[in-house]
Design a protein around this motif. Structure first.
Motif, PDB file in Angstrom:
ATOM      1  N   GLY A  96      35.562  15.906  37.441  1.00  0.00           N
ATOM      2  CA  GLY A  96      34.200  15.621  37.858  1.00  0.00           C
ATOM      3  C   GLY A  96      34.023  14.207  38.375  1.00  0.00           C
ATOM      4  O   GLY A  96      33.319  13.971  39.364  1.00  0.00           O
ATOM      5  N   LEU A  97      34.661  13.249  37.712  1.00  0.00           N
ATOM      6  CA  LEU A  97      34.571  11.861  38.165  1.00  0.00           C
ATOM      7  C   LEU A  97      35.227  11.681  39.528  1.00  0.00           C
ATOM      8  O   LEU A  97      34.724  10.937  40.383  1.00  0.00           O
ATOM      9  CB  LEU A  97      35.232  10.944  37.134  1.00  0.00           C
ATOM     10  CG  LEU A  97      34.493  10.786  35.799  1.00  0.00           C
ATOM     11  CD1 LEU A  97      35.344   9.975  34.822  1.00  0.00           C
ATOM     12  CD2 LEU A  97      33.142  10.107  36.006  1.00  0.00           C
ATOM     13  N   LEU A  98      36.350  12.349  39.750  1.00  0.00           N
ATOM     14  CA  LEU A  98      37.033  12.253  41.037  1.00  0.00           C
ATOM     15  C   LEU A  98      36.186  12.876  42.145  1.00  0.00           C
ATOM     16  O   LEU A  98      36.093  12.325  43.250  1.00  0.00           O
ATOM     17  CB  LEU A  98      38.398  12.936  40.962  1.00  0.00           C
ATOM     18  CG  LEU A  98      39.473  12.186  40.186  1.00  0.00           C
ATOM     19  CD1 LEU A  98      40.654  13.097  39.878  1.00  0.00           C
ATOM     20  CD2 LEU A  98      39.949  10.955  40.960  1.00  0.00           C
ATOM     21  N   VAL A  99      35.565  14.012  41.861  1.00  0.00           N
ATOM     22  CA  VAL A  99      34.694  14.642  42.857  1.00  0.00           C
ATOM     23  C   VAL A  99      33.541  13.718  43.221  1.00  0.00           C
ATOM     24  O   VAL A  99      33.226  13.519  44.408  1.00  0.00           O
ATOM     25  CB  VAL A  99      34.157  15.987  42.325  1.00  0.00           C
ATOM     26  CG1 VAL A  99      33.047  16.517  43.234  1.00  0.00           C
ATOM     27  CG2 VAL A  99      35.271  17.016  42.232  1.00  0.00           C
ATOM     28  N   ARG A 100      32.915  13.128  42.229  1.00  0.00           N
ATOM     29  CA  ARG A 100      31.785  12.235  42.496  1.00  0.00           C
ATOM     30  C   ARG A 100      32.202  11.046  43.352  1.00  0.00           C
ATOM     31  O   ARG A 100      31.536  10.713  44.341  1.00  0.00           O
ATOM     32  CB  ARG A 100      31.190  11.732  41.185  1.00  0.00           C
ATOM     33  CG  ARG A 100      29.960  10.833  41.383  1.00  0.00           C
ATOM     34  CD  ARG A 100      29.542  10.188  40.077  1.00  0.00           C
ATOM     35  NE  ARG A 100      29.314  11.192  39.035  1.00  0.00           N
ATOM     36  CZ  ARG A 100      29.155  10.886  37.750  1.00  0.00           C
ATOM     37  NH1 ARG A 100      29.209   9.635  37.354  1.00  0.00           N
ATOM     38  NH2 ARG A 100      28.942  11.843  36.870  1.00  0.00           N
ATOM     39  N   ALA A 101      33.324  10.407  42.997  1.00  0.00           N
ATOM     40  CA  ALA A 101      33.778   9.245  43.766  1.00  0.00           C
ATOM     41  C   ALA A 101      34.152   9.643  45.189  1.00  0.00           C
ATOM     42  O   ALA A 101      33.845   8.925  46.151  1.00  0.00           O
ATOM     43  CB  ALA A 101      34.977   8.601  43.060  1.00  0.00           C
ATOM     44  N   ALA A 102      34.795  10.795  45.348  1.00  0.00           N
ATOM     45  CA  ALA A 102      35.194  11.251  46.675  1.00  0.00           C
ATOM     46  C   ALA A 102      33.971  11.556  47.529  1.00  0.00           C
ATOM     47  O   ALA A 102      33.899  11.163  48.706  1.00  0.00           O
ATOM     48  CB  ALA A 102      36.082  12.486  46.542  1.00  0.00           C
TER      49      ALA A 102
END
Length: 309
Positions: A96-102
């Motif tokens: 989820g954190l990676l999706v948000r940053a991307a």
């Protein structure tokens, strides 16, 4: 335990190896190497706004993301994010954190339609839906054992056709660039591509450290490259067909089958023991060729799409 997301540190060998390790565990059907990951990070066209992100927990890389704009598409505002977390380190919030940053990165650079490949497994697809993505086209990963069953015999070359390798074009790869550009334009995809920048192609494709020029086979008709099968290797005994294509004027003559079979024969003769490839599920002609070559489907992925408001 706290998970943080940050950029990959290209000067930190352990960091790059951690990125490769996560990718290999989550997606073993593609060749990953530290050298290839660094090449992608450093040689992708600046207009792509490419980033490699990692999710870190207690100093260990447990997740990864590659994020970019479709800079070579005639339609602006399209972005890609491919998120993979170590299968043994899921449910920690890394994905989820990676999706948000991307998404934040892509939106900041004008992306309005986002595409992400997701393995066709219930947990992965549910994750995509929770983040607002809907399923689109699908593709298969395929595998063939090179050390076991025999390959199809190599047929006599048709009149006027000769086989060369990419190594034969080391002094001037432009004819291969032109062939690659024509075939990429016709490849099944949600995102159209136009390969027009020769210098960028040399830097990103021709100089890719995984490209094995000796095992990349080119069919030449009347001195013109007409079809090719590009082979990549990572030094582990495996190879992958990264791209196979035939120029429009030469399609329907069996040249794709010819070069793919020749490339596998060369790979086996070089001592490689496993071959990988991938196909859009709608590309029946190439799937039939791969079945004839002895490939078997080993996994499927589904491309998901999200429209940003």
């Amino acid at each position: 335990m706290t998970v943080i997301v940050r950029d990959l540190r290209p000067d930190d060998r352990a960091d790059v190896e951690g990125f490769a390790r996560v990718r290999h565990r989550a997606l073993p059907f593609i060749l990953w190497s530290p050298e290839g990951i660094l090449h992608h990070l450093e040689r992708t066209h600046p207009a792509a706004r490419f980033r490699s992100l990692v999710a870190e927990e207690e100093g260990e890389v447990i997740g990864s993301a590659q994020v970019s704009l479709a800079h070579d598409s005639p339609e602006p505002g399209q972005g890609m994010l491919n998120i993979y977390v170590d299968p043994e380190r899921t449910r920690r919030g890394a994905g989820g954190l990676l999706v948000r940053a991307a998404e934040e990165h892509l939106a900041a650079h004008g992306a309005r339609t986002l595409y992400a490949w997701v393995l066709d497994e219930p947990g992965n697809r549910a994750f995509a839906v929770r983040h607002g993505y809907r399923a689109s086209r699908s593709a298969h990963f395929l595998r063939r054992d090179l050390a076991g069953t025999a390959l199809p015999a190599q047929a006599p070359l048709p009149p006027g056709v000769e086989l060369r390798t990419a190594a034969d074009y080391a002094d001037d790869p432009r004819p291969l660039f032109e062939l690659d550009a024509e075939t990429v334009a016709d490849e099944p995809s949600d995102v159209d591509s136009e390969v027009t920048d020769y210098a960028a192609w040399v830097a990103g494709t021709w100089e890719n450290p995984l490209l094995n020029r000796e095992l990349t086979v080119v069919a030449v008709v009347d001195g013109r490259p007409a079809a090719f099968s590009a082979t990549v290797t990572d030094g582990t005994g495996r190879c992958a067909a990264a791209m196979t294509g035939t120029a429009r004027a030469f399609r329907g003559r069996g040249l794709a089958k010819l070069v793919k079979n020749a490339a596998l024969h060369r790979a086996r003769a070089a001592g490689l023991n496993e071959a990988l490839t991938g196909n859009d599920t709608g590309n029946g002609a190439m799937l039939a060729i791969n079945a004839w070559l002895g490939y078997e489907v080993c996994a499927t992925e589904v491309r998901h799409v999200r429209e940003l408001g």
